[in-house]
Design a protein around this motif. Structure first.
Motif, short mmCIF file in Angstrom:
data_model
loop_
_atom_site.label_atom_id
_atom_site.label_comp_id
_atom_site.label_asym_id
_atom_site.label_seq_id
_atom_site.Cartn_x
_atom_site.Cartn_y
_atom_site.Cartn_z
N ASN A 18 18.32 25.62 9.75
CA ASN A 18 19.04 26.33 8.68
C ASN A 18 19.60 27.67 9.16
OD1 ASN A 18 18.38 24.19 7.03
ND2 ASN A 18 16.65 25.21 6.08
N GLY A 19 20.16 27.67 10.37
CA GLY A 19 20.79 28.87 10.92
C GLY A 19 19.84 29.86 11.56
N ILE A 20 18.54 29.52 11.63
CA ILE A 20 17.54 30.43 12.21
C ILE A 20 17.03 29.83 13.51
CG2 ILE A 20 15.32 31.58 11.86
CD1 ILE A 20 15.82 31.18 8.81
N SER A 21 17.08 30.61 14.58
CA SER A 21 16.56 30.15 15.87
C SER A 21 15.05 29.91 15.74
CB SER A 21 16.83 31.21 16.94
OG SER A 21 16.25 30.81 18.16
N THR A 22 14.62 28.70 16.12
CA THR A 22 13.22 28.31 15.96
C THR A 22 12.69 27.80 17.29
OG1 THR A 22 13.71 27.67 13.68
CG2 THR A 22 11.67 26.82 14.64
N GLN A 23 11.60 28.39 17.76
CA GLN A 23 10.99 27.97 19.01
C GLN A 23 9.70 27.21 18.74
OE1 GLN A 23 11.02 31.87 19.51
NE2 GLN A 23 12.95 31.99 20.61
N VAL A 24 9.50 26.14 19.52
CA VAL A 24 8.28 25.33 19.42
C VAL A 24 7.71 25.19 20.81
CG1 VAL A 24 7.33 23.08 18.83
CG2 VAL A 24 9.14 24.04 17.45
N ILE A 25 6.41 25.44 20.92
CA ILE A 25 5.67 25.21 22.15
C ILE A 25 4.49 24.32 21.81
CG2 ILE A 25 4.38 26.23 24.07
CD1 ILE A 25 6.28 28.75 22.48
N CYS A 26 4.37 23.18 22.48
CA CYS A 26 3.27 22.25 22.27
C CYS A 26 2.46 22.16 23.56
CB CYS A 26 3.78 20.86 21.90
SG CYS A 26 4.69 20.80 20.36
N THR A 27 1.16 22.36 23.46
CA THR A 27 0.28 22.31 24.62
C THR A 27 -0.90 21.42 24.30
OG1 THR A 27 0.92 24.59 25.15
CG2 THR A 27 -1.03 23.71 26.27
N GLU A 28 -1.20 20.51 25.22
CA GLU A 28 -2.32 19.60 25.03
C GLU A 28 -3.50 20.05 25.88
OE1 GLU A 28 -3.12 14.84 25.21
OE2 GLU A 28 -2.13 15.76 26.92
N PHE A 29 -4.62 20.29 25.22
CA PHE A 29 -5.88 20.55 25.89
C PHE A 29 -6.75 19.32 25.69
CE2 PHE A 29 -4.12 24.69 24.94
CZ PHE A 29 -4.39 25.42 26.09
N SER A 30 -7.86 19.22 26.40
CA SER A 30 -8.69 18.02 26.30
C SER A 30 -9.29 17.83 24.91
CB SER A 30 -9.81 18.05 27.34
OG SER A 30 -10.64 19.18 27.11
N ASN A 31 -9.56 18.92 24.20
CA ASN A 31 -10.23 18.80 22.91
C ASN A 31 -9.37 19.17 21.70
OD1 ASN A 31 -10.22 21.44 23.77
ND2 ASN A 31 -12.23 21.92 22.95
N TYR A 32 -8.15 19.67 21.91
CA TYR A 32 -7.28 19.99 20.78
C TYR A 32 -5.83 20.11 21.23
CZ TYR A 32 -7.59 24.82 22.44
OH TYR A 32 -7.55 25.94 23.20
N ILE A 33 -4.94 20.15 20.26
CA ILE A 33 -3.51 20.35 20.50
C ILE A 33 -3.16 21.74 19.97
CG2 ILE A 33 -1.18 19.51 20.00
CD1 ILE A 33 -2.86 17.42 21.47
N PHE A 34 -2.41 22.51 20.76
CA PHE A 34 -2.01 23.86 20.36
C PHE A 34 -0.50 23.87 20.18
CE2 PHE A 34 -1.25 28.45 21.87
CZ PHE A 34 -1.45 28.97 20.60
N ILE A 35 -0.05 24.26 18.98
CA ILE A 35 1.37 24.31 18.68
C ILE A 35 1.72 25.70 18.17
CG2 ILE A 35 3.22 23.40 17.20
CD1 ILE A 35 1.58 20.80 17.03
N VAL A 36 2.77 26.27 18.74
CA VAL A 36 3.31 27.53 18.23
C VAL A 36 4.69 27.21 17.68
CG1 VAL A 36 4.07 29.87 18.77
CG2 VAL A 36 2.04 28.93 19.89
#
Length: 123
Positions: A18-36
């Motif tokens: 919607n016209g806003i710059s959006t950054q996504v970072i996905c990182t997989e660790f052995s026991n969880y998923i980290f998303i920014v």
């Protein structure tokens, strides 16, 4: 010890929502998923989204959300569940750590962000 597979897998992308710059970072660790997921360039509110083991119906698992750092507001919990539930399910019901810093948290924006997360999938 020469493994070609990295210990921690991570992907990132940047798209307009919607016209806003959006950054996504996905990182997989052995026991969880980290998303920014950020529209401010910061981690923002850090939340834990975990499958609830007390759920009796396996076909519709329940998820618990908890604010670890940041503002604890009802809308933040709704956004976190909408954005992270499918990630946890696709990653074998692993918990998800989600950093949210959003200018636009409308239903349409959340749908677009889910697609961006899918394009950045590491699990």
């Amino acid at each position: 010890m020469s493994s070609t597979e990295p210990i921690i897998r991570s992907r990132q992308t940047e798209k307009e929502v919607n016209g806003i710059s959006t950054q996504v970072i996905c990182t997989e660790f052995s026991n969880y998923i980290f998303i920014v997921l950020t529209q401010y360039g910061k981690i923002g509110t850090l939340m834990s989204v975990t499958p609830d083991s007390r759920s009796n119906d396996i076909s519709t698992p329940m998820f618990s959300t908890k604010v670890l750092l940041g503002k604890d507001e009802p809308l933040t919990h709704v956004c976190a569940k909408n954005l992270a539930t499918f990630v946890s399910q696709e990653a074998g019901n692993r918990p998800v750590l989600l950093g949210l810093a959003l200018k636009d948290s409308s239903i349409d924006a959340i749908k677009q962000m889910k697609e961006i997360i899918k394009s950045c999938q590491v699990w």
